[in-house]
Scaffold this motif. Structure first.
Motif: not given
Length: 198
Positions: A8-23, A145-152
């Protein structure tokens, strides 16, 4: 660093992708076309479903083999929209999109999270005036637990993350989407999240 596919490359997907790249994660973003989604899911141990919830089940079931033994992070809400385009009802009353995905993809570890807030809060929870909550629903403790780490990695503090239990608890958080149109009509399209006062 983890390899993550965002479907998904809409607002939600693009926002999450950019933040995960920054992380520091390696992220592939796929649009909703079957070929692109399959290619992205095939190469990533973690796949995020950021496609519109009304069509997510059909799209993801088509990726059954690509999602085998993967963690599927479902952030979507399956709703029937009203005339104004805002959620008016649940597509799966008495159930949830996450439960349907869990049943249809038994070899995939489905974890529901981040679906009780405006999309901007998913990656910037600290910008709210009071602490928000991110909820986890799923059957696999290690996947959660893996998802929890992604959230942090996305800026969520440990005390803001609540594990609600098994996948059946996702029907409660998905039902919270029915607050959204009323909150938006009352206060405008401003960042908000569901929060549990303790």
């Amino acid at each position: 660093m983890t390899t993550i596919a965002v479907l998904g490359n809409g607002r939600v997907g693009s926002n999450l992708a950019a933040a995960l790249v920054r992380a520091g994660h390696e992220v592939t973003v796929a649009d909703r076309t079957p070929g692109a989604a399959a290619d992205a899911a095939r190469t990533a141990p973690i796949v995020i479903n950021a496609t519109p919830g009304a069509g997510s089940l059909e799209r993801l079931v088509a990726l059954r083999e690509e999602l085998r033994d993967k963690i599927l992070v479902d952030v979507s809400n399956a709703t029937v929209d009203g005339p104004d385009g805002l959620p008016a009802d649940l597509l799966y009353p008495g159930s949830s999109l996450a439960e349907r995905l869990h049943e249809a993809l038994p070899r995939t570890h489905v974890v529901k999270t981040l679906n009780t807030m405006l999309f901007t809060v998913m990656t910037a929870p600290a910008t709210l005036a009071q602490a928000p909550d991110a909820f986890l629903s799923g059957e696999d403790p290690q996947a959660k637990q893996t998802v929890r780490a992604l959230l942090t990695d996305l800026g969520w503090r440990e005390e803001w993350i609540t594990d609600l239990g098994g996948i059946r608890t996702a029907r409660a958080t998905e039902a919270a989407v029915l607050f959204v149109p009323h909150v938006i009509r009352s206060g405008g399209f401003a960042p908000f999240a569901i929060s549990v006062a303790r």
